[in-house]
Design a protein around this motif. Structure first.
Motif, PDB file in Angstrom:
ATOM      1  N   PHE A  99     -23.253 -23.645 -73.825  1.00 54.22           N
ATOM      2  CA  PHE A  99     -24.729 -24.457 -73.313  1.00 54.22           C
ATOM      3  C   PHE A  99     -24.959 -25.116 -71.412  1.00 54.22           C
ATOM      4  N   PRO A 100     -24.717 -24.352 -70.841  1.00 55.23           N
ATOM      5  CA  PRO A 100     -25.030 -24.820 -69.798  1.00 55.23           C
ATOM      6  C   PRO A 100     -26.389 -25.967 -69.523  1.00 55.23           C
ATOM      7  N   ALA A 101     -25.997 -27.656 -68.624  1.00 62.20           N
ATOM      8  CA  ALA A 101     -26.960 -28.485 -69.138  1.00 62.20           C
ATOM      9  C   ALA A 101     -28.584 -27.684 -68.294  1.00 62.20           C
ATOM     10  N   ASN A 102     -27.844 -26.591 -66.767  1.00 61.33           N
ATOM     11  CA  ASN A 102     -28.899 -26.302 -66.201  1.00 61.33           C
ATOM     12  C   ASN A 102     -30.122 -25.841 -66.365  1.00 61.33           C
ATOM     13  N   ALA A 103     -29.129 -24.660 -67.524  1.00 58.92           N
ATOM     14  CA  ALA A 103     -30.084 -23.509 -67.400  1.00 58.92           C
ATOM     15  C   ALA A 103     -31.029 -23.736 -68.651  1.00 58.92           C
ATOM     16  N   HIS A 104     -31.121 -24.573 -68.914  1.00 61.89           N
ATOM     17  CA  HIS A 104     -32.546 -24.668 -69.974  1.00 61.89           C
ATOM     18  C   HIS A 104     -34.103 -24.222 -68.557  1.00 61.89           C
ATOM     19  N   ARG A 105     -34.260 -23.848 -68.062  1.00 58.44           N
ATOM     20  CA  ARG A 105     -35.137 -23.288 -67.126  1.00 58.44           C
ATOM     21  C   ARG A 105     -35.242 -21.924 -66.081  1.00 58.44           C
ATOM     22  N   ARG A 106     -35.626 -21.482 -66.318  1.00 58.75           N
ATOM     23  CA  ARG A 106     -35.285 -20.050 -65.295  1.00 58.75           C
ATOM     24  C   ARG A 106     -35.488 -20.270 -63.609  1.00 58.75           C
ATOM     25  N   ILE A 107     -36.819 -21.213 -63.694  1.00 56.85           N
ATOM     26  CA  ILE A 107     -37.370 -21.463 -62.073  1.00 56.85           C
ATOM     27  C   ILE A 107     -37.160 -23.494 -62.439  1.00 56.85           C
ATOM     28  N   GLN A 108     -36.230 -23.695 -61.545  1.00 57.20           N
ATOM     29  CA  GLN A 108     -36.472 -25.377 -61.313  1.00 57.20           C
ATOM     30  C   GLN A 108     -37.583 -26.111 -60.886  1.00 57.20           C
ATOM     31  N   ASP A 109     -38.453 -26.939 -61.131  1.00 61.95           N
ATOM     32  CA  ASP A 109     -39.358 -26.928 -60.430  1.00 61.95           C
ATOM     33  C   ASP A 109     -38.499 -29.248 -60.246  1.00 61.95           C
ATOM     34  N   PRO A 110     -38.648 -29.208 -59.001  1.00 61.15           N
ATOM     35  CA  PRO A 110     -37.884 -30.564 -59.452  1.00 61.15           C
ATOM     36  C   PRO A 110     -39.583 -32.002 -59.781  1.00 61.15           C
ATOM     37  N   ASP A 111     -40.874 -31.396 -59.475  1.00 55.56           N
ATOM     38  CA  ASP A 111     -41.430 -32.036 -59.440  1.00 55.56           C
ATOM     39  C   ASP A 111     -42.186 -32.364 -61.374  1.00 55.56           C
ATOM     40  N   VAL A 112     -41.696 -30.828 -61.946  1.00 50.65           N
ATOM     41  CA  VAL A 112     -42.430 -30.739 -63.075  1.00 50.65           C
ATOM     42  C   VAL A 112     -40.756 -31.709 -63.723  1.00 50.65           C
ATOM     43  N   MET A 113     -39.688 -31.519 -63.597  1.00 45.56           N
ATOM     44  CA  MET A 113     -38.965 -32.552 -63.654  1.00 45.56           C
ATOM     45  C   MET A 113     -38.912 -34.278 -64.291  1.00 45.56           C
ATOM     46  N   ARG A 114     -39.674 -34.378 -62.226  1.00 41.29           N
ATOM     47  CA  ARG A 114     -39.950 -36.408 -62.471  1.00 41.29           C
ATOM     48  C   ARG A 114     -41.277 -36.089 -63.760  1.00 41.29           C
ATOM     49  N   VAL A 115     -41.969 -35.040 -63.537  1.00 40.58           N
ATOM     50  CA  VAL A 115     -42.949 -35.826 -64.231  1.00 40.58           C
ATOM     51  C   VAL A 115     -43.219 -35.888 -65.753  1.00 40.58           C
ATOM     52  N   GLN A 116     -41.699 -35.253 -66.530  1.00 41.45           N
ATOM     53  CA  GLN A 116     -41.076 -34.766 -67.664  1.00 41.45           C
ATOM     54  C   GLN A 116     -40.289 -36.450 -68.027  1.00 41.45           C
ATOM     55  N   LYS A 117     -38.786 -37.291 -66.437  1.00 42.34           N
ATOM     56  CA  LYS A 117     -39.254 -37.731 -66.787  1.00 42.34           C
ATOM     57  C   LYS A 117     -39.443 -38.970 -66.711  1.00 42.34           C
ATOM     58  N   PHE A 118     -40.307 -39.322 -65.798  1.00 45.97           N
ATOM     59  CA  PHE A 118     -41.953 -40.833 -66.130  1.00 45.97           C
ATOM     60  C   PHE A 118     -42.261 -40.573 -67.767  1.00 45.97           C
ATOM     61  N   ARG A 119     -42.426 -38.990 -67.632  1.00 49.47           N
ATOM     62  CA  ARG A 119     -43.539 -38.577 -69.630  1.00 49.47           C
ATOM     63  C   ARG A 119     -43.034 -40.109 -70.386  1.00 49.47           C
ATOM     64  N   ALA A 120     -41.266 -39.589 -70.485  1.00 50.04           N
ATOM     65  CA  ALA A 120     -40.268 -40.130 -71.719  1.00 50.04           C
ATOM     66  C   ALA A 120     -40.328 -41.864 -71.660  1.00 50.04           C
ATOM     67  N   TRP A 121     -39.690 -42.233 -70.110  1.00 47.90           N
ATOM     68  CA  TRP A 121     -39.370 -43.663 -70.123  1.00 47.90           C
ATOM     69  C   TRP A 121     -40.822 -44.384 -70.156  1.00 47.90           C
ATOM     70  N   ILE A 122     -42.327 -43.484 -69.953  1.00 46.21           N
ATOM     71  CA  ILE A 122     -43.694 -44.379 -70.362  1.00 46.21           C
ATOM     72  C   ILE A 122     -43.774 -44.637 -71.766  1.00 46.21           C
ATOM     73  N   ALA A 123     -42.795 -43.459 -72.577  1.00 48.44           N
ATOM     74  CA  ALA A 123     -43.606 -43.002 -73.928  1.00 48.44           C
ATOM     75  C   ALA A 123     -42.504 -44.212 -74.507  1.00 48.44           C
ATOM     76  N   LEU A 124     -41.518 -44.243 -74.457  1.00 51.88           N
ATOM     77  CA  LEU A 124     -40.026 -44.844 -74.535  1.00 51.88           C
ATOM     78  C   LEU A 124     -40.720 -46.854 -74.509  1.00 51.88           C
ATOM     79  N   ALA A 125     -40.881 -46.981 -73.415  1.00 55.62           N
ATOM     80  CA  ALA A 125     -41.867 -48.529 -73.357  1.00 55.62           C
ATOM     81  C   ALA A 125     -42.454 -48.687 -73.720  1.00 55.62           C
ATOM     82  N   ALA A 126     -43.774 -47.927 -74.030  1.00 52.39           N
ATOM     83  CA  ALA A 126     -44.699 -48.480 -75.509  1.00 52.39           C
ATOM     84  C   ALA A 126     -44.415 -48.353 -76.131  1.00 52.39           C
TER      85      ALA A 126
END
Length: 322
Positions: A99-126
């Motif tokens: 189960f490759p770790a980098n195969a979950h997106r056919r199109i690798q968009d760094p901006d999308v990954m950055r927003v997803q990580k930011f949302r996850a950290w905000i939710a964890l902090a809340a």
């Protein structure tokens, strides 16, 4: 003037045929240093697909050898750790290969990954802030139970949700594109069968080991034999644990079927998990308005990011649902 085909310059060397000595002020020839790869920290090595060997981990941790010997022979959990680390390293390597770790997106968009990580950290902090302000000891223990519950329920919920979302995508897709999508469904099905085969093998193997342990006579030899039989069960458990993170994020590599499918599955799955958490654990602590915001805010933010990802795929990469 030449004689016998020789050139105008003599080919003999003075000093008995030896080349002239180097000039005393001539610098020595430059020899480039050998290439050394940049040093990586131990934390960076643990983030790679293959963990460092146990010997390298022990060498990186600044402890003398006598302390390691004392830990090894005086603290029995450390001995268990020294046995489990090679099993975990091997299981993680195999899980990342299947189960490759980098195969979950056919199109690798760094901006999308950055927003997803930011949302996850905000939710964890809340969530942490709400627990610190209004939580009790029972709430903290319930959070731990819910985390384990999600880890166990999410793959099965994904198995039930993915066919429904895929069927909707097949309905929206044009007729000429359905044949290619149908061919790409088979690898995702094989990947799901591998994961759930390993998932169901853990309790079956554990029950078999317990049955054999009860059949063995009491003694030190039977204890050692039972521990040896538990090692394969532990390896499969590590394999499932390391594969679950990739499986949940990549949804069994369904991005190969459609590039927008992981985002759609995430948007649906997060509301299902919110409903299950609300039914099993109830409302989070705090005032009523804060409880409603905590219950709805998390799934709503995930759905908003998923919708933004689908819109971005359509505008920047030409990925359409119809």
């Amino acid at each position: 003037m030449t004689f016998g085909g020789q050139g105008p310059h003599p080919t003999w060397q003075p000093n008995g045929g030896q080349p002239p000595p180097p000039h005393p002020y001539m610098p020595p020839p430059y020899v480039p240093p050998p290439y050394r790869p940049p040093a990586t920290s131990l934390w960076q090595r643990f983030r790679e697909d293959e963990w460092p060997p146990l010997r390298e981990v022990m060498r990186r941790i600044p402890l003398p050898g006598c302390v390691w010997v004392a830990i090894l022979f005086c603290v029995w959990p450390a001995l268990f750790l020294f046995i489990c680390y090679p099993l975990a390293r091997s299981a993680r390597k195999k899980a990342r290969r299947v189960f490759p770790a980098n195969a979950h997106r056919r199109i690798q968009d760094p901006d999308v990954m950055r927003v997803q990580k930011f949302r996850a950290w905000i939710a964890l902090a809340a969530s942490f802030a709400i627990l610190v302000a209004y939580g009790t000891e029972a709430d903290w223990s319930e959070v731990q139970d819910q985390a384990l519950f999600r880890l166990a329920v999410t793959p099965w919920l994904l198995l039930l949700t993915a066919p429904v979302v895929i069927a909707v995508l097949f309905r929206l897709a044009p007729a000429h594109a359905r044949a290619g999508m149908r061919a790409r469904v088979r690898p995702a099905v094989r990947l799901a069968l591998r994961y759930f085969g390993a998932f169901t093998a853990v309790p079956i193997l554990f029950a078999g080991v317990m049955f054999l342990s009860q059949a063995l006579p009491d003694g030190a030899l039977s204890t050692l034999l039972s521990f040896a039989l538990l090692l394969p069960v532990l390896w499969v458990l590590f394999f499932v644990a390391f594969a679950s993170s990739t499986v949940v994020r990549g949804a069994f590599n369904t991005a190969e079927i459609h590039a927008a499918l992981p985002a759609l599955l995430t948007g649906v799955l997060v509301w299902e998990l919110a409903a299950i958490n609300l039914a099993t654990a109830g409302m989070p602590p705090g005032p009523p308005l804060l409880q409603i915001c905590a219950v709805i805010g998390g799934p709503a933010s995930v759905s908003a990011v998923a919708r933004w990802e689908v819109v971005r795929l359509r505008r920047r990469y030409g990925v359409t649902l119809r």
